[in-house]
Design a protein around this motif. Structure first.
Motif, PDB file in Angstrom:
ATOM      1  N   ASP A 140       0.884  -1.262  -0.128  1.00  0.00           N
ATOM      2  CA  ASP A 140      -0.009  -0.131   0.038  1.00  0.00           C
ATOM      3  C   ASP A 140       0.983   1.610  -0.050  1.00  0.00           C
ATOM      4  O   ASP A 140       0.533   2.355   0.666  1.00  0.00           O
ATOM      5  CB  ASP A 140      -1.081   0.004   1.120  1.00  0.00           C
ATOM      6  N   LEU A 141       2.030   1.088  -0.578  1.00  0.00           N
ATOM      7  CA  LEU A 141       2.938   2.416  -0.670  1.00  0.00           C
ATOM      8  C   LEU A 141       2.645   3.107  -1.598  1.00  0.00           C
ATOM      9  O   LEU A 141       2.208   2.719  -3.021  1.00  0.00           O
ATOM     10  CB  LEU A 141       4.350   1.862  -0.547  1.00  0.00           C
ATOM     11  N   LYS A 158       7.268   3.795   4.895  1.00  0.00           N
ATOM     12  CA  LYS A 158       6.013   3.582   5.537  1.00  0.00           C
ATOM     13  C   LYS A 158       4.731   3.981   4.759  1.00  0.00           C
ATOM     14  O   LYS A 158       4.780   4.995   4.066  1.00  0.00           O
ATOM     15  CB  LYS A 158       5.913   4.471   6.784  1.00  0.00           C
ATOM     16  N   VAL A 159       3.620   3.388   4.973  1.00  0.00           N
ATOM     17  CA  VAL A 159       2.191   3.743   4.490  1.00  0.00           C
ATOM     18  C   VAL A 159       1.870   4.961   5.135  1.00  0.00           C
ATOM     19  O   VAL A 159       1.976   5.141   6.421  1.00  0.00           O
ATOM     20  CB  VAL A 159       1.058   2.725   4.791  1.00  0.00           C
TER      21      VAL A 159
END
Length: 200
Positions: free
Chosen positions: A148-149, A194-195
């Motif tokens: 989900d980056l 990080k997302v």
């Protein structure tokens, strides 16, 4: 095995040996410096037999690219067994670093071949080499997307271009430690991704 299947098995074995050795010899010597006789000798196949399986050196180059593609599929297939996409990407980096001694001598197998083929006048095989690199980019992009980056395609380009760069430098300077240091840097970079927090 029946008598009729033995010749087919021997022929398949010869073709397999020629393909495997074509990938290795072309990687180590380059396309222009490699002859069909070099590949025949490495595969332990009489040079006259090579023409039965491959009519031209270009056909052997295509076979070598297929071999590189198969190696990529084998590696990513193993990595796909890991449940965490970040671990898959780390495994890819670790596989690159494990090949640092070979990369310091010859560079990236597909990258060096792509660069060499691009300089040829006919300009047909360089696209085939690009296809193998594109498959690696697509696999890396899927991992970043699974995390989900944001901009997973750009992250994949950053990762693969970092590999190409460290392979090139390690080869140019004959220094495998460049691969080890840059690999460690890439692992830290992966951990730092990080997302984004939507509430931020």
């Amino acid at each position: 095995m029946t008598d009729s299947t033995k010749p087919r098995a021997r022929a398949a074995d010869k073709r397999r040996r020629l393909t495997t050795e074509a990938a290795r010899v072309l990687y180590e010597q380059g396309v222009e410096r490699t002859t069909l006789a070099d590949i025949a000798r490495a595969a332990d196949v009489p040079v006259g037999n090579v023409y039965y399986y491959f009519k031209t050196k270009d056909e052997l180059v295509l076979a070598a690219l297929s071999e590189h593609s198969a190696h990529l599929d084998e590696l990513t297939g193993r990595l796909d067994q890991l449940s965490d996409p970040r671990d898959r990407l780390k495994g890819l980096i670790e596989a690159w670093v494990a090949q640092r001694e070979v990369a310091a001598r010859y560079g990236c197998p597909t990258g060096t071949l792509a660069v060499e083929l691009d300089k040829r006048a006919d300009g047909t095989l360089d696209e085939k080499a690009g296809t193998v690199i594109r498959r690696l980019l697509e696999w890396a992009e899927r991992q970043f997307r699974a995390l989900d980056l944001p901009e997973p395609d750009d992250l994949a380009v950053t990762l693969v271009s970092s590999y190409q760069g460290m392979s090139l430098l390690a080869n140019a300077l004959r220094d495998p430690d460049i691969m080890a240091r840059q690999g460690a840097h890439l692992l830290r970079w992966l951990d730092s991704l990080k997302v984004p927090d939507p509430a931020a």
